[in-house]
Design a protein around this motif. Structure first.
Motif, mmCIF file in Angstrom:
data_model
loop_
_atom_site.group_PDB
_atom_site.id
_atom_site.type_symbol
_atom_site.label_atom_id
_atom_site.label_comp_id
_atom_site.label_asym_id
_atom_site.label_seq_id
_atom_site.Cartn_x
_atom_site.Cartn_y
_atom_site.Cartn_z
ATOM 1 N N MET A 54 41.139 41.417 51.374
ATOM 2 C CA MET A 54 41.312 40.058 51.853
ATOM 3 C C MET A 54 40.322 39.821 52.982
ATOM 4 O O MET A 54 40.360 40.504 53.977
ATOM 5 C CB MET A 54 42.753 39.872 52.317
ATOM 6 C CG MET A 54 43.727 39.917 51.141
ATOM 7 S SD MET A 54 45.447 39.899 51.629
ATOM 8 C CE MET A 54 45.666 41.618 52.043
ATOM 9 N N THR A 55 39.449 38.891 52.760
ATOM 10 C CA THR A 55 38.369 38.692 53.710
ATOM 11 C C THR A 55 38.362 37.272 54.218
ATOM 12 O O THR A 55 38.920 36.373 53.610
ATOM 13 C CB THR A 55 37.021 39.000 53.054
ATOM 14 O OG1 THR A 55 36.850 38.130 51.939
ATOM 15 C CG2 THR A 55 36.925 40.445 52.600
ATOM 16 N N ASP A 56 37.696 37.090 55.353
ATOM 17 C CA ASP A 56 37.495 35.763 55.929
ATOM 18 C C ASP A 56 36.122 35.302 55.490
ATOM 19 O O ASP A 56 35.123 35.872 55.859
ATOM 20 C CB ASP A 56 37.590 35.856 57.455
ATOM 21 C CG ASP A 56 37.444 34.510 58.120
ATOM 22 O OD1 ASP A 56 37.745 33.490 57.470
ATOM 23 O OD2 ASP A 56 37.049 34.474 59.289
ATOM 24 N N ARG A 57 36.084 34.263 54.660
ATOM 25 C CA ARG A 57 34.802 33.801 54.145
ATOM 26 C C ARG A 57 34.846 32.303 53.912
ATOM 27 O O ARG A 57 35.907 31.703 53.836
ATOM 28 C CB ARG A 57 34.454 34.525 52.866
ATOM 29 C CG ARG A 57 35.493 34.308 51.766
ATOM 30 C CD ARG A 57 35.070 35.031 50.495
ATOM 31 N NE ARG A 57 36.148 34.989 49.547
ATOM 32 C CZ ARG A 57 36.996 35.968 49.321
ATOM 33 N NH1 ARG A 57 36.876 37.084 49.946
ATOM 34 N NH2 ARG A 57 37.960 35.837 48.454
ATOM 35 N N LYS A 58 33.671 31.707 53.775
ATOM 36 C CA LYS A 58 33.593 30.270 53.548
ATOM 37 C C LYS A 58 33.785 29.931 52.074
ATOM 38 O O LYS A 58 34.287 28.885 51.734
ATOM 39 C CB LYS A 58 32.270 29.725 54.050
ATOM 40 C CG LYS A 58 32.195 29.769 55.557
ATOM 41 C CD LYS A 58 30.927 29.168 56.063
ATOM 42 C CE LYS A 58 30.850 29.382 57.551
ATOM 43 N NZ LYS A 58 30.745 28.233 58.329
ATOM 44 N N MET A 84 40.064 34.073 45.237
ATOM 45 C CA MET A 84 41.471 34.193 45.639
ATOM 46 C C MET A 84 42.195 35.219 44.776
ATOM 47 O O MET A 84 43.036 35.977 45.270
ATOM 48 C CB MET A 84 42.156 32.830 45.588
ATOM 49 C CG MET A 84 41.654 31.883 46.659
ATOM 50 S SD MET A 84 42.504 30.292 46.691
ATOM 51 C CE MET A 84 41.598 29.406 45.423
ATOM 52 N N ALA A 85 41.865 35.279 43.476
ATOM 53 C CA ALA A 85 42.462 36.291 42.597
ATOM 54 C C ALA A 85 42.070 37.689 43.072
ATOM 55 O O ALA A 85 42.896 38.612 43.067
ATOM 56 C CB ALA A 85 42.032 36.056 41.157
ATOM 57 N N LEU A 128 44.463 40.802 44.167
ATOM 58 C CA LEU A 128 44.255 42.158 43.647
ATOM 59 C C LEU A 128 44.109 43.156 44.806
ATOM 60 O O LEU A 128 44.684 44.244 44.771
ATOM 61 C CB LEU A 128 43.029 42.195 42.744
ATOM 62 C CG LEU A 128 42.810 43.483 41.967
ATOM 63 C CD1 LEU A 128 43.951 43.753 41.001
ATOM 64 C CD2 LEU A 128 41.490 43.401 41.213
ATOM 65 N N ALA A 129 43.372 42.783 45.840
ATOM 66 C CA ALA A 129 43.221 43.661 47.010
ATOM 67 C C ALA A 129 44.570 43.896 47.683
ATOM 68 O O ALA A 129 44.870 45.013 48.119
ATOM 69 C CB ALA A 129 42.225 43.057 48.000
ATOM 70 N N GLY A 183 48.435 28.212 43.392
ATOM 71 C CA GLY A 183 48.809 29.616 43.223
ATOM 72 C C GLY A 183 48.956 29.988 41.761
ATOM 73 O O GLY A 183 48.680 31.123 41.363
ATOM 74 N N GLY A 184 49.398 29.023 40.943
ATOM 75 C CA GLY A 184 49.486 29.257 39.508
ATOM 76 C C GLY A 184 48.116 29.466 38.891
ATOM 77 O O GLY A 184 47.926 30.321 38.022
ATOM 78 N N LYS A 185 47.145 28.697 39.365
ATOM 79 C CA LYS A 185 45.784 28.854 38.854
ATOM 80 C C LYS A 185 45.182 30.181 39.314
ATOM 81 O O LYS A 185 44.432 30.821 38.581
ATOM 82 C CB LYS A 185 44.919 27.675 39.270
ATOM 83 C CG LYS A 185 45.333 26.402 38.528
ATOM 84 C CD LYS A 185 44.411 25.252 38.811
ATOM 85 C CE LYS A 185 44.851 24.044 37.981
ATOM 86 N NZ LYS A 185 43.890 22.966 38.021
ATOM 87 N N VAL A 186 45.530 30.602 40.521
ATOM 88 C CA VAL A 186 45.069 31.908 41.017
ATOM 89 C C VAL A 186 45.682 33.015 40.166
ATOM 90 O O VAL A 186 44.988 33.953 39.753
ATOM 91 C CB VAL A 186 45.413 32.096 42.513
ATOM 92 C CG1 VAL A 186 45.115 33.517 42.968
ATOM 93 C CG2 VAL A 186 44.661 31.090 43.373
#
Length: 143
Positions: free
Chosen positions: A1-5, A12-13, A17-18, A36-39
């Motif tokens: 899980m990272t902080d990114r633009k 997000m998927a 997984l991470a 969230g459903g699409k993720v």
């Protein structure tokens, strides 16, 4: 899980997984609502071996475009407007940001909702007490 633009459904998927990996979950039944459903669906397509099942609630099976959907165009306009706000000036306040958004987002209730996404930064996160000037140069707000 990272902080990114960049934040796509596959990004997000990958974050989900991470998280699963960090918790030692080999497989999971994924439950997702709306985005969230699409993720969850993206993760199932990317790594079907990791998904034991899907529960997807309240998503539209459509691709959103700004040309075809006035509401989505409004969302895209707001996202563009907030990306243009310069938060690097120390001491910038919510009131300043509200003024910056006023032209593009004329509805005060909608602007107030958008402003709920601003976070006040308390200090620069640097424990070095000798460098007070660098800490003062840190932005006071972030999205």
């Amino acid at each position: 899980m990272t902080d990114r633009k960049k934040m796509s459904y596959s990004d997000m998927a990958s974050d989900v997984l991470a998280f699963m990996d960090s918790q030692n979950f080999n497989k999971a039944v994924l439950v997702g609502h709306s985005m969230g459903g699409k993720v969850a669906k993206s993760l199932a397509l990317m790594h079907p071996e990791r998904v034991a099942g899907l529960v997807v609630l309240d998503i539209a099976p459509v691709r959103y475009t700004t040309e075809q959907d006035e509401s989505w165009n409004a969302v895209a306009t707001i996202i563009h407007a907030i990306s243009q706000v310069d938060l690097s000036k120390p001491g910038k306040t919510r009131k300043d940001v509200d003024a910056d958004l006023r032209k593009t987002v004329p509805d005060p209730a909608l602007r107030a909702f958008v402003l709920t996404n601003l976070e006040q930064i308390r200090g620069g996160g640097d424990d070095d007490d000798d460098d007070d000037d660098a800490q003062e140069q840190q932005p006071s707000l972030r999205w």
